[in-house]
Scaffold this active site. Structure first.
Site, PDB file in Angstrom:
ATOM      1  N   HIS A 130     -12.893 -54.979 -19.032  1.00  0.00           N
ATOM      2  CA  HIS A 130     -14.340 -54.983 -19.308  1.00  0.00           C
ATOM      3  C   HIS A 130     -14.598 -54.801 -20.807  1.00  0.00           C
ATOM      4  O   HIS A 130     -15.363 -55.548 -21.418  1.00  0.00           O
ATOM      5  CB  HIS A 130     -15.057 -53.861 -18.546  1.00  0.00           C
ATOM      6  CG  HIS A 130     -16.455 -53.633 -19.031  1.00  0.00           C
ATOM      7  ND1 HIS A 130     -17.519 -54.434 -18.673  1.00  0.00           N
ATOM      8  CD2 HIS A 130     -16.964 -52.717 -19.902  1.00  0.00           C
ATOM      9  CE1 HIS A 130     -18.621 -54.017 -19.277  1.00  0.00           C
ATOM     10  NE2 HIS A 130     -18.313 -52.972 -20.034  1.00  0.00           N
ATOM     11  N   SER A 195     -17.539 -59.910 -17.783  1.00  0.00           N
ATOM     12  CA  SER A 195     -16.300 -59.382 -17.184  1.00  0.00           C
ATOM     13  C   SER A 195     -16.377 -59.342 -15.656  1.00  0.00           C
ATOM     14  O   SER A 195     -15.502 -58.770 -15.009  1.00  0.00           O
ATOM     15  CB  SER A 195     -16.014 -57.968 -17.721  1.00  0.00           C
ATOM     16  OG  SER A 195     -17.102 -57.102 -17.422  1.00  0.00           O
TER      17      SER A 195
HETATM   18 FE    FE Z   1     -19.648 -51.865 -21.358  1.00  0.00          FE
END
Ligand code: FE
Ligand code: HBI
Length: 291
Positions: A130, A195
């Site tokens: 992420h 992500s």
């Molecule tokens: Fe973040």
């Protein structure tokens, strides 16, 4: 007292005063490098026509290819000449004041752990995929890089005025979940969407969420949810616009906001420049609440 390193094997890593740790890049297993490669390949493929061009170009410029989990020091040596930013390893979310101080000095704190296979598709905490795949590439864009440093500098001021919740909303609806108008459509730049393959589809294609033109006051008043897709996405025209809207001191904004209440994540208000009004059907199904 040591905590069980159940999912984050850095949980008990020795920390510096600024919450940074040693990434111990040589400690990643082949399985962890392979997991990064699979996460990367899947997201990079589906984002070709969904992510802003600045993101796709940066993936190449930073050589964030599928060669396993990046060594943050080496990645920083490629990023720093572009915009002065470096990426520093941390265990997990750090206190706001520490986070703002890093951003103010062009250091992005990135989690060092990678999600377990059981949470391949989604996890609540920011893992290295992420943070590095979602957040770091855009730090190679000069206007976005300036915005992120300005955000860090603004953070300390926001804390002194108890306006942190308002500033956190700005971060949430841009850095994490922002969209940008591009040509004839909308493109993704928020790390939380980039992500997530599920949200990369939902944010652009699903009729459920509202999509509203970015307005600083509006965003700073709008609550958000952290455990599901967003009910509203805000759309900027460009990183230059975002920087110009947010570069000034927020004092007059805070003065305007002081007397105004929060806006619910699923609401629209008369002053909104609505790009696509949402049906909110996704939330009526999942939550059964009065979405
Ligand atoms: Fe973040
Ligand atoms: N810490 N490592 C890390 N990464 C973040 O994105 C982060 C954080 N601490 C606080 C925070 N984000 C948010 O509360 C910001 O809105 C300040």
């Amino acid at each position: 007292m040591t905590r069980p390193a159940e999912k984050n094997r850095y949980a008990n890593a020795p920390r510096n005063a600024d919450y940074t740790i040693d990434q111990m890049w040589h400690s990643y297993s082949a399985a962890e490098h392979d997991r990064w490669d699979r996460l990367y390949a899947r997201s990079e493929a589906m984002l070709q026509d969904r992510a802003v061009l600045e993101f796709l170009n940066a993936l190449k410029a930073l050589d964030l290819s599928q060669s396993g989990i990046p060594d943050m020091a080496e990645l920083s040596d490629r990023l720093e000449p572009l915009t002065g930013w470096r990426v520093v390893p941390v265990v997990e979310l750090v206190p706001d004041a520490v986070f703002f101080d890093h951003l103010a000095h062009r250091r992005f704190p990135a989690g060092a752990f990678i999600r377990p296979e059981a949470e391949f598709d989604y996890l609540q905490e920011p893992d290295i995929f992420h943070d590095i795949f979602g957040h770091v590439p855009l730090l190679a864009d000069p206007a976005y890089a300036d915005f992120m440093q300005a955000y860090g500098r603004g953070g300390r001021r926001a804390m002194s005025r108890n306006m942190l919740p308002n500033l956190a909303r700005l971060y949430w609806y841009t850095v994490e979940f922002g969209l940008m108008r591009a040509g004839d459509g909308l493109k993704i730049f928020g790390a939380g969407i980039l992500s997530s393959v599920g949200e990369s589809r939902f944010a652009l294609d699903d009729p459920s969420p509202h999509r509203i033109a970015f307005d600083l006051d509006r965003v700073m008043r709008t609550d958000y949810i952290i455990d599901d897709y967003q009910q509203t996405y805000f759309v900027i025209e460009s990183f230059q616009q975002l920087l110009e809207d947010c570069y000034a001191d927020f004092t007059p904004v805070y003065d305007r906001l002081a007397g105004q209440g929060a806006i619910a994540p699923n609401a629209t208000v008369p002053s909104d420049a609505v790009i696509t009004p949402g049906t909110l059907d996704y939330f009526k199904q999942t939550k059964g609440s009065a979405a």
